[in-house]
Motif scaffolding. Structure first.
Motif, mmCIF file in Angstrom:
data_model
loop_
_atom_site.group_PDB
_atom_site.id
_atom_site.type_symbol
_atom_site.label_atom_id
_atom_site.label_comp_id
_atom_site.label_asym_id
_atom_site.label_seq_id
_atom_site.Cartn_x
_atom_site.Cartn_y
_atom_site.Cartn_z
ATOM 1 N N HIS A 26 0.833 -1.205 0.000
ATOM 2 C CA HIS A 26 0.000 0.000 0.000
ATOM 3 C C HIS A 26 0.869 1.257 0.000
ATOM 4 O O HIS A 26 0.607 2.217 -0.740
ATOM 5 C CB HIS A 26 -0.921 -0.009 1.216
ATOM 6 C CG HIS A 26 -1.761 1.228 1.333
ATOM 7 N ND1 HIS A 26 -2.788 1.545 0.459
ATOM 8 C CD2 HIS A 26 -1.702 2.272 2.227
ATOM 9 C CE1 HIS A 26 -3.319 2.685 0.803
ATOM 10 N NE2 HIS A 26 -2.689 3.153 1.874
ATOM 11 N N LYS A 27 1.925 1.236 0.836
ATOM 12 C CA LYS A 27 2.827 2.384 0.884
ATOM 13 C C LYS A 27 3.529 2.596 -0.458
ATOM 14 O O LYS A 27 3.733 3.726 -0.902
ATOM 15 C CB LYS A 27 3.862 2.191 1.989
ATOM 16 C CG LYS A 27 3.281 2.303 3.397
ATOM 17 C CD LYS A 27 4.362 2.114 4.454
ATOM 18 C CE LYS A 27 3.791 2.255 5.859
ATOM 19 N NZ LYS A 27 4.830 2.053 6.908
ATOM 20 N N LYS A 28 3.887 1.485 -1.127
ATOM 21 C CA LYS A 28 4.538 1.569 -2.436
ATOM 22 C C LYS A 28 3.609 2.215 -3.462
ATOM 23 O O LYS A 28 4.034 3.064 -4.261
ATOM 24 C CB LYS A 28 4.946 0.168 -2.894
ATOM 25 C CG LYS A 28 5.655 0.160 -4.243
ATOM 26 C CD LYS A 28 6.023 -1.262 -4.651
ATOM 27 C CE LYS A 28 6.697 -1.271 -6.021
ATOM 28 N NZ LYS A 28 7.047 -2.658 -6.446
ATOM 29 N N GLU A 29 2.343 1.815 -3.422
ATOM 30 C CA GLU A 29 1.362 2.388 -4.348
ATOM 31 C C GLU A 29 1.167 3.875 -4.074
ATOM 32 O O GLU A 29 1.057 4.676 -5.006
ATOM 33 C CB GLU A 29 0.035 1.649 -4.230
ATOM 34 C CG GLU A 29 0.093 0.207 -4.736
ATOM 35 C CD GLU A 29 -1.205 -0.545 -4.495
ATOM 36 O OE1 GLU A 29 -2.119 0.054 -3.877
ATOM 37 O OE2 GLU A 29 -1.316 -1.708 -4.912
ATOM 38 N N ILE A 34 2.267 9.555 -5.503
ATOM 39 C CA ILE A 34 2.876 10.828 -5.130
ATOM 40 C C ILE A 34 3.886 11.262 -6.186
ATOM 41 O O ILE A 34 3.943 12.425 -6.586
ATOM 42 C CB ILE A 34 3.557 10.722 -3.741
ATOM 43 C CG1 ILE A 34 2.502 10.563 -2.644
ATOM 44 C CG2 ILE A 34 4.424 11.955 -3.471
ATOM 45 C CD1 ILE A 34 3.091 10.320 -1.275
ATOM 46 N N GLU A 35 4.701 10.301 -6.668
ATOM 47 C CA GLU A 35 5.701 10.604 -7.691
ATOM 48 C C GLU A 35 5.032 11.067 -8.976
ATOM 49 O O GLU A 35 5.490 12.008 -9.633
ATOM 50 C CB GLU A 35 6.561 9.364 -7.966
ATOM 51 C CG GLU A 35 7.741 9.613 -8.878
ATOM 52 C CD GLU A 35 8.767 10.557 -8.289
ATOM 53 O OE1 GLU A 35 9.479 11.223 -9.064
ATOM 54 O OE2 GLU A 35 8.858 10.627 -7.037
ATOM 55 N N SER A 36 3.922 10.410 -9.332
ATOM 56 C CA SER A 36 3.177 10.798 -10.528
ATOM 57 C C SER A 36 2.610 12.206 -10.380
ATOM 58 O O SER A 36 2.649 13.010 -11.316
ATOM 59 C CB SER A 36 2.051 9.798 -10.789
ATOM 60 O OG SER A 36 1.278 10.182 -11.908
#
Length: 218
Positions: A26-29, A34-36
């Motif tokens: 979930h944190k990775k997603e 956020i990066e996007s």
């Protein structure tokens, strides 16, 4: 009871590990989103700066506007020369001028004076030059270029291939898209390319439009 205790401990450990994996996923997603969003934010900031520059040029009076127009014409002229060379265009002067109405003069010749392969290559160079310049300025209102490919006897395959290769690099660097249709010329699709083939029978060649589940009326 000993076995039950070990089983319960194992289940508890597996449950804890599963929750940890789900939480990390979930944190990775979230980090990906956020990066996007950051990239989108930077693009919007660049566009905002461009619009502010345009507004400033109008507020700055005629002199400021004239300078911007001069810079654009000069950049356009240089891009035209680059694309003429990409297409191996012969018999066309590189002493190019762009007039007040953005008509392009090649030495002492106008575009209307060209014909055949020379005209075709020059038109392609003009359009590609303007497209490259436009998207490189961060203008997001037009992000694609659509055109027909020339007939094989109008332009050599290797020259058109060089033209497409250069366009692909520009699109990759600037988030844009090229769409072209072809009958005689065949482009070998590479990674990231999509080829739409006509699926309906035609009188001379396959067609994109036709009757689904039936035949053409007699």
């Amino acid at each position: 009871e000993g076995n039950d205790s070990q089983t319960a401990s194992l289940i508890s450990a597996i449950s804890s590990l599963t929750r940890s994996i789900i939480d990390r996923q979930h944190k990775k997603e979230v980090m990906g989103r956020i990066e996007s969003e950051k990239k989108c934010y930077v693009q919007l900031l660049n566009r905002r700066r461009g619009l502010q520059g345009d507004i400033s040029s109008f507020e700055g009076g005629a002199r400021s506007s004239d300078i911007r127009i001069f810079e654009f014409k000069n950049a356009y002229r240089k891009k035209i020369i680059e694309w003429l060379d990409v297409l191996s265009t012969k018999n066309v002067s590189r002493n190019i001028a762009v007039d007040a109405d953005f008509n392009v003069i090649f030495g002492r010749e106008k575009l209307s004076q060209f014909s055949g392969s020379t005209l075709l290559r020059t038109v392609l160079a003009l359009r590609a030059a303007f497209f490259e310049l436009f998207i490189s300025m961060g203008c997001a209102s037009i992000e694609f270029l659509i055109f027909d490919t020339p007939r094989q006897h109008d332009i050599e395959t290797k020259d058109f291939a060089a033209f497409i290769t250069r366009l692909k690099k520009i699109c990759k660097d600037n988030r844009a898209q090229i769409v072209f249709s072809t009958t005689e010329y065949h482009y070998n699709a590479a990674e990231g390319d999509i080829e739409w083939k006509p699926e309906f029978p035609g009188f001379e060649q396959p067609m994109y439009l036709g009757v689904i589940g039936g035949a053409w009326p007699e």
